[in-house]
Design a protein around this motif. Sequence first.
Motif, PDB file in Angstrom:
ATOM      1  N   ALA A 128      24.408 -95.289 -36.840  1.00  0.00           N
ATOM      2  CA  ALA A 128      23.207 -96.106 -36.974  1.00  0.00           C
ATOM      3  C   ALA A 128      22.203 -95.436 -37.897  1.00  0.00           C
ATOM      4  O   ALA A 128      22.025 -94.214 -37.845  1.00  0.00           O
ATOM      5  N   VAL A 129      21.546 -96.239 -38.730  1.00  0.00           N
ATOM      6  CA  VAL A 129      20.438 -95.745 -39.528  1.00  0.00           C
ATOM      7  C   VAL A 129      19.303 -96.762 -39.442  1.00  0.00           C
ATOM      8  O   VAL A 129      19.518 -97.965 -39.584  1.00  0.00           O
ATOM      9  N   ALA A 160      25.000 -93.396 -49.679  1.00  0.00           N
ATOM     10  CA  ALA A 160      26.011 -92.348 -49.529  1.00  0.00           C
ATOM     11  C   ALA A 160      26.481 -92.178 -48.087  1.00  0.00           C
ATOM     12  O   ALA A 160      27.428 -91.432 -47.829  1.00  0.00           O
ATOM     13  N   LEU A 161      25.857 -92.879 -47.142  1.00  0.00           N
ATOM     14  CA  LEU A 161      26.282 -92.803 -45.748  1.00  0.00           C
ATOM     15  C   LEU A 161      27.613 -93.547 -45.584  1.00  0.00           C
ATOM     16  O   LEU A 161      28.003 -94.346 -46.430  1.00  0.00           O
ATOM     17  N   LEU A 213      26.463-100.979 -43.784  1.00  0.00           N
ATOM     18  CA  LEU A 213      26.302-100.431 -45.120  1.00  0.00           C
ATOM     19  C   LEU A 213      27.375-100.964 -46.066  1.00  0.00           C
ATOM     20  O   LEU A 213      27.099-101.231 -47.239  1.00  0.00           O
ATOM     21  N   ALA A 214      28.582-101.154 -45.567  1.00  0.00           N
ATOM     22  CA  ALA A 214      29.634-101.720 -46.407  1.00  0.00           C
ATOM     23  C   ALA A 214      29.234-103.097 -46.920  1.00  0.00           C
ATOM     24  O   ALA A 214      29.425-103.422 -48.101  1.00  0.00           O
ATOM     25  N   LEU A 215      28.651-103.905 -46.047  1.00  0.00           N
ATOM     26  CA  LEU A 215      28.204-105.240 -46.451  1.00  0.00           C
ATOM     27  C   LEU A 215      27.073-105.150 -47.462  1.00  0.00           C
ATOM     28  O   LEU A 215      27.042-105.902 -48.448  1.00  0.00           O
ATOM     29  N   GLU A 216      26.143-104.237 -47.242  1.00  0.00           N
ATOM     30  CA  GLU A 216      25.051-104.077 -48.203  1.00  0.00           C
ATOM     31  C   GLU A 216      25.579-103.624 -49.560  1.00  0.00           C
ATOM     32  O   GLU A 216      25.146-104.118 -50.607  1.00  0.00           O
ATOM     33  N   ARG A 217      26.522-102.717 -49.561  1.00  0.00           N
ATOM     34  CA  ARG A 217      27.045-102.224 -50.840  1.00  0.00           C
ATOM     35  C   ARG A 217      27.771-103.318 -51.618  1.00  0.00           C
ATOM     36  O   ARG A 217      27.791-103.298 -52.853  1.00  0.00           O
TER      37      ARG A 217
END
Length: 255
Positions: A128-129, A160-161, A213-217
């Motif tokens: 989580a972030v 980078a997470l 994060l994968a979805l955001e990237r």
Amino acid sequence: MPLEIVTVPCLSDNYAFLAHDPDSGDTALVDVPEAGPILSALSDRGWRLTQVLLTHHHADHVQGLEEVLARHDARVVGAAADRHRLPALDTAVAEGDTVKIGAETGHVIDVSGHTVGHIAFHFPDSKAVFTADSLMALGCGRLFEGTAPQMWESLSKLAALPDDTVVYSGHEYTKANGAFAMTIEPDNPDLISRVRDIAEKRAANQPTVPSTLALERSTNPFLRAIVPSVQAGVGLSGADPAEVFAEIRSRKDRF
């Protein structure tokens, strides 16, 4: 055990988050847009609030703090760089410092850009972030104080997470962000699918936060300034990614 994380809608389009450690009973609150919904969420679950993690000084992230502290004896953690304009802190932190919720360690990341002194909290064991107004669902915060290169550096740290990191951001802006993202990458199949999913969730009054994060990237234009097709789409093929980011941010400001 991983932290149990609860999304708490506040005001008209803000989110606060409760992160609870089942073993110790410790509970942290990330940002305090308003007290009522947060106090209700704590009461409904029988949780005791032990600390408050503040990401930045804007009123819609801190203004409920006094009322919450009147009901819960919690320690307040915030950025040392922002201490002069945050509510009174018990602990001032900077990038590289850590915080604890029960036995779990969280890492402080400087994500200045939206404001100078904005911080995020990354809890790797719980994947989580908490990013507030730095990296947002399909967007990023407006640059009220920082520069485009500064914000690009901050977003690059978050990018980078690990892919499976869950991104808990501060606002329900995703539908509008999606409309803008489509002007940058109208043929991105992941984005097209995400915009459709967002429309369905909002029609049902469901939150679109958190995301991964994968979805955001794969869909967030502000993380994709390194992608050749995005660079070409804004007329900056081969340019420094910070310059491409600045162009995308400028277009969003005018959108």
